[in-house]
Design a protein around this motif. Structure first.
Motif, short mmCIF file in Angstrom:
data_model
loop_
_atom_site.label_atom_id
_atom_site.label_comp_id
_atom_site.label_asym_id
_atom_site.label_seq_id
_atom_site.Cartn_x
_atom_site.Cartn_y
_atom_site.Cartn_z
N GLY A 1 -4.80 20.35 7.83
CA GLY A 1 -3.46 20.65 8.74
C GLY A 1 -3.53 21.78 9.94
O GLY A 1 -2.49 22.83 9.94
N SER B 1 -1.32 21.11 13.54
CA SER B 1 -0.06 20.36 12.83
C SER B 1 -0.29 19.88 11.64
O SER B 1 -1.46 20.49 11.10
CB SER B 1 -0.87 18.25 13.20
OG SER B 1 -2.28 18.05 12.81
N SER B 2 0.68 19.01 11.15
CA SER B 2 0.86 19.45 9.55
C SER B 2 -0.11 18.41 9.04
O SER B 2 -0.06 17.08 9.22
CB SER B 2 2.68 18.45 9.27
OG SER B 2 3.59 19.22 9.55
N PRO B 3 -0.09 18.38 7.75
CA PRO B 3 -1.28 18.03 6.59
C PRO B 3 -1.10 16.54 6.73
O PRO B 3 -0.60 16.18 5.54
CB PRO B 3 -1.54 18.85 5.57
CG PRO B 3 -0.64 19.39 5.35
CD PRO B 3 -0.15 19.78 6.58
N ILE C 1 -6.79 16.92 11.45
CA ILE C 1 -5.73 16.28 10.83
C ILE C 1 -5.18 16.50 9.30
O ILE C 1 -3.89 17.58 8.36
CB ILE C 1 -5.05 14.78 11.15
CG1 ILE C 1 -4.93 14.88 13.07
CG2 ILE C 1 -4.06 14.36 10.55
CD1 ILE C 1 -5.49 13.80 12.87
N SER C 2 -6.37 16.31 8.45
CA SER C 2 -6.61 16.28 6.50
C SER C 2 -6.40 17.93 6.19
O SER C 2 -5.16 18.35 5.24
CB SER C 2 -7.83 15.23 6.82
OG SER C 2 -7.87 14.51 6.70
#
Length: 453
Positions: free
Chosen positions: A166, A169-171, A163-164
């Protein structure tokens, strides 16, 4: 002889102009300055704690500070772990910003501390009313935490990194202040493959993992590749939610899976699978699942975050003790939690289990609970993300590891709960006989014959 000059002495307040110390125009300015001094002192405490965590040996720490200078060193540390955010998380005794919380979980034994903390009173002990919510799959967990439907969540340890970064998904800045469990996975095959114990016989197999960004995926790929099987061309690997794995094995949609428990043990219990290899045989002590929260939650609700983390580490310490495992199995096996027979959960947690091949195995460390988020775990995970093409380009491994895996917070609360945290946050380890040095991630990555980069 020098005397102690007390600025709070009432007599002094009467003899000095402006304020009690004579350095401010009014008593209000004096009080405001004291508050700032208090914040500065707390910041210095946090800075010192972070420097000691990064450089546990006094001589090494002093040599580093002499070389680069204190201000440069602290600026570098602040870039990796914002000291203001750490200070807030370390704050003690403040009122909880929010007491009613929702924490999502997947019904697997990896989530044991997060789940058991509700029925066994660990959240209540720390002033929280937490609703732990059964969730269908990891993508749903991710989306509900990103949408703030959940305040925090049980996640796979690679997910906060993904997640961080990205990946997928978007960061969004995410944190992982505690590992939930170590070990606790297995490769399970369909009973029809009892004669295929050599992985070289698995070409063409349909295999499942819970999620693309999971230790299960990386460990399965690692295991296959070490046996000369290309996980992208010689087999099919698909993501299947853990609650659906046994049904898919029974329906012959899968030949096997590398799954969290109690999925493996349930396949044995139902007579549809056998345990081929425990994940601890691949990497003993590997991380699996974690407690995770957005950086926004951590920084905007530091007291609530602190209480929640303390409750989970408290529960983790309780789960670590083997003598508590049967009681925990009874507490979490029910319909609202794992929805499994107590026998299945107990076999996993105690490490005395049927393997589906006619044996009763005793392996006390089949699963264990150790909350410390080694930052070298994060570095290894990122090498595997690069190895299999999930992330591209250069990665500042150390920076990302230290921003996401919050070892300092975990260490402090482990001590408060009677656990002994390590004195450092990086360590080398061995996976199937191959040594990993967290200081040389790119060199390690280049040493694999089967890789996408």
């Amino acid at each position: 002889m020098a005397t102690f000059d007390d600025p709070f002495d009432p007599a002094r307040r009467l003899t000095r102009a402006g304020c009690s110390c004579g350095r401010h125009a009014s008593e209000a300015e004096h009080d405001a300055a004291l508050a700032l001094d208090g914040e500065a002192r707390l910041a210095r405490v946090v800075e010192g704690a972070v420097m000691r965590a990064l450089f546990p040996h006094d001589a090494t720490r002093r040599a580093f500070l002499r070389t680069v200078g204190a201000s440069t060193a602290l600026a570098a540390v602040a870039a990796a772990l914002p000291l203001g955010f750490a200070a807030e998380a370390l704050a003690q005794g403040g009122p909880l910003e929010k007491k009613d919380l929702k924490v999502g979980f997947i019904p697997i034994t990896c989530a044991t501390p997060i789940i058991m903390a509700q029925p066994m009173g660990f959240y209540a002990k720390h002033g929280l009313n937490v609703d732990v919510v059964r969730t269908a799959g990891w993508a749903v967990i991710r989306d509900k935490t990103l949408n703030k439907e959940y305040d925090a969540a049980h996640m796979l340890s690679p997910m906060p990194l993904a997640i961080s970064l990205g990946a997928g998904s978007s960061p969004i800045p995410y944190t992982m202040p505690a590992v939930e469990n170590i070990n606790g996975q297995a490769i399970t095959l369909s009973v029809k493959h009892k004669d295929k114990r050599d992985p070289k016989q698995w070409k063409g197999f349909k295999l499942a993992v819970p999620f693309d960004y999971s230790m299960h995926n990386y460990l399965l790929r690692y295991f296959l590749a070490e046996h000369g099987i290309d996980p992208d061309t010689d087999v099919q690997i698909r993501a299947v939610p853990p609650p659906e794995m046994v049904a898919n094995l029974r329906a012959d949609n899968l030949d096997g899976f590398l799954a969290p428990d109690p999925v493996n043990q349930r396949a044995v219990y139902d007579g549809v699978g056998f345990i081929h290899t425990l994940s601890k045989s691949i990497w003993d002590g590997h991380p699996c699942c974690a407690f995770a929260a957005s950086k926004e939650f951590v920084t905007s609700m530091p007291n609530t975050y602190g209480a929640l983390l303390k409750a989970i580490i408290d529960a983790t310490a309780y789960a670590h003790a083997p003598e508590n495992r049967k009681q925990i199995a009874e507490a979490i096996a029910g319909q609202n939690y794992l929805n499994q027979p107590v026998t299945v959960v107990e076999q996993v947690l105690t490490g005395t289990f049927a393997d589906g091949l006619g044996n009763v195995v005793k392996e006390p460390n089949r699963i264990d609970f150790d909350p410390f988020p080694w930052q070298s775990f994060a570095v290894w995970i990122m090498t595997q993300m690069k190895r299999w093409g999930q992330v591209k380009g250069d990665i500042d491994y150390r920076k990302v590891a230290e921003e996401v895996f919050l070892a300092t917070d975990a260490a402090r609360l482990m001590e408060e709960n009677g656990l002994t945290p390590p004195e450092r946050t990086y360590k080398p380890f061995s996976i199937m006989g191959k040594e990993f040095d967290p200081a040389k991630p790119d060199e390690y990555l280049a040493g694999f014959a089967i890789r996408r980069v």
